[in-house]
Design an enzyme around this catalytic site. Structure first.
Site, short mmCIF file in Angstrom:
data_model
loop_
_atom_site.label_atom_id
_atom_site.label_comp_id
_atom_site.label_asym_id
_atom_site.label_seq_id
_atom_site.Cartn_x
_atom_site.Cartn_y
_atom_site.Cartn_z
CE LYS A 97 41.83 8.66 5.82
NZ LYS A 97 42.59 9.64 5.01
CG ASP A 140 47.10 12.95 0.50
OD1 ASP A 140 46.95 13.50 -0.60
OD2 ASP A 140 46.21 12.22 0.99
CE LYS A 170 44.94 10.62 -1.83
NZ LYS A 170 44.17 11.36 -0.82
CG ASP A 199 45.88 10.29 5.91
OD1 ASP A 199 46.31 11.43 6.16
OD2 ASP A 199 45.29 10.01 4.84
CD GLU A 203 48.28 9.69 3.64
OE1 GLU A 203 48.25 8.49 4.03
OE2 GLU A 203 47.58 10.11 2.72
N GLY A 233 44.35 7.04 -2.66
CA GLY A 233 43.02 6.77 -3.21
C GLY A 233 42.05 7.85 -2.80
CE LYS A 258 45.31 6.74 4.48
NZ LYS A 258 45.62 7.42 3.20
CB SER A 291 42.51 4.05 3.66
OG SER A 291 42.29 5.22 4.41
O1 OSB Z 1 43.65 11.28 2.68
O2 OSB Z 1 44.14 9.53 1.63
C1 OSB Z 1 43.28 10.33 2.01
C2 OSB Z 1 39.79 9.15 0.97
C3 OSB Z 1 39.22 10.35 0.59
C4 OSB Z 1 39.95 11.51 0.73
C5 OSB Z 1 41.26 11.46 1.22
C6 OSB Z 1 41.85 10.27 1.58
C7 OSB Z 1 41.09 9.09 1.48
C8 OSB Z 1 41.56 7.78 1.89
C9 OSB Z 1 40.90 6.56 1.28
O3 OSB Z 1 42.39 7.61 2.75
C10 OSB Z 1 41.72 5.89 0.25
C11 OSB Z 1 40.94 4.91 -0.59
O4 OSB Z 1 40.81 3.76 -0.15
O5 OSB Z 1 40.46 5.27 -1.68
MG MG Z 2 45.77 11.12 2.86
#
Ligand code: OSB
Ligand code: MG
Length: 369
Positions: A163, A238, A262, A188, A213, A290, A161, A135
């Site tokens: 952001k 999510d 999660k 995302d 996402e 994650g 992925k 990510s």
């Molecule tokens: O939205 O998936 C998310 C990290 C912190 C809070 C929300 C998210 C994330 C990530 C990182 O996208 C995922 C990871 O590599 O742990």
């Molecule tokens: Mg997310």
């Protein structure tokens, strides 16, 4: 299981690089590490609430309060037979899923250690490796984003992925797609759009993304169903999915076609399992999200992601993508086929580097029966 005492450690760990999303930039990641002592064994859990209420309303401070004043006292009053029993006993505590999930995880670790059985086996997973991706946070420019993504592809990650947020979406996704026409790519938004502003995301349909996402608000299943009817790319939820009930309603409404699971967000592994089972029965793909976990949470994510319904790569990157120094002796490495090995030792299969834990610790308390 008789619980003798519980220690909470508020940790703060410097990320190797700041991680920026639509809700803010994280430089130092907080979490609460739990140690549950039971009859000569100790179980470890990680509560993934962060410093700021950006991803969810929970923070490391609210979780500390809920753990110390409500959840841990329940643990210390009566013996427990299984992790699910803890959830039944704290059903009167409204919300605070990340705090609850931290306790439940430590109980699973204990249960595994008692039975000499890995968390993977306890949960019903089988795969020796799980497919993973990375990510990538918001970058100062599209050119820099392409460079960062290229770096991860060179390391062997086969799913990326990125952001996005309003104004930093179609342009960034297009730049990455142009540079890497054949990679598995997804975006995302972390709730940054409204049904109205999400119209600007329509051109993403041309970029062959795996999914989009959480474009809209956490509490907005209905508008997600309206948006999904207007775009071809699958919507993945999510933040909106806090229970198997939400998952069922989202699927019935057509609010999403994929779910990110999660354990922290849904209140623990037992609820994560319930969502997985519901989606598997309906042939809905899920993947493991994650929260920038330490080695403790990462071990749990790997075990969870080894269940059969996790058919898309997880946000479970190698240890070195996150922290220069982790709190587990075990470091998780990326295999050349973009997978990571699932731990096979008892419980979580990790041991704690106590000096590293002490270095990361801002505050610790021990509660006794
Ligand atoms: O939205 O998936 C998310 C990290 C912190 C809070 C929300 C998210 C994330 C990530 C990182 O996208 C995922 C990871 O590599 O742990
Ligand atoms: Mg997310």
């Amino acid at each position: 299981m008789r619980i003798d005492r519980v220690s909470l450690h508020h940790l703060r760990m410097r990320l190797r690089a700041p991680f920026e999303t639509s809700f803010g930039k994280t430089v130092d990641r907080d979490c609460i590490l739990l140690e549950i002592f039971s009859e000569a064994l100790v179980g470890y859990g990680e509560c993934v609430a962060d410093q700021d209420p950006g991803y969810s309303y929970e923070t490391s401070q609210t979780a500390w309060h809920i753990l110390r004043d409500f959840l841990v006292p329940v643990l210390l009053t009566e013996d427990l037979s299984e992790p699910q029993e803890f959830q039944r006993r704290v059903a009167h505590v409204r919300g605070h899923p990340m705090a609850k999930a931290g306790v439940e995880l430590a109980l699973w670790d204990l249960l595994g250690k008692r039975q000499g059985c890995s968390l993977q086996v306890l949960l019903g997973g089988a795969a020796a490796q799980v497919a993973v991706g990375v990510s990538v946070g918001l970058q100062p420019s599209s050119a820099e984003l392409v460079e960062v993504v290229g770096g991860y592809l060179d390391q062997g990650y086969q799913r990326i992925k990125i952001k996005i947020k309003p104004g930093r979406d179609v342009g960034e996704a297009r730049a990455v797609r142009r540079a890497f026409p054949y990679i598995r790519l997804q975006v995302d938004a972390n709730s940054a759009y409204t049904l109205e502003s999400a119209k600007s995301l329509k051109p993403l349909d041309e970029l062959d993304l795996l999914l989009i996402e959480q474009p809209l608000s956490e509490d907005d299943l209905w508008d997600h169903s309206c948006l999904q009817a207007q775009i071809r790319t699958p919507i993945c939820l999510d933040e909106s999915i806090l229970s198997d009930r939400h998952a069922r309603q989202a699927l019935e409404m057509g609010a999403c076609r994929v779910i990110n699971i999660k354990a922290g967000r849904v209140g623990g592994l037992s609820q994560a399992l319930a969502i997985h089972n519901l989606c598997l029965a309906q042939n809905v793909p899920v993947w493991c999200g994650g929260m920038l976990e330490t080695g403790v949470g990462r071990a749990a994510n790997l075990a969870l992601a080894s269940l059969p319904g996790f058919t898309l790569p997880g946000d479970i990157s190698a240890s070195d993508r996150y922290y220069a120094e982790d709190i587990t002796h075990q470091r998780f490495n990326l295999n050349p086929d973009s997978t990571i090995d699932v731990p096979s030792g008892s419980g979580l299969g990790v041991t704690i580097d106590i000096p590293a834990l002490k270095r990361a610790s801002l505050d610790s308390i021990t509660l006794k029966a």
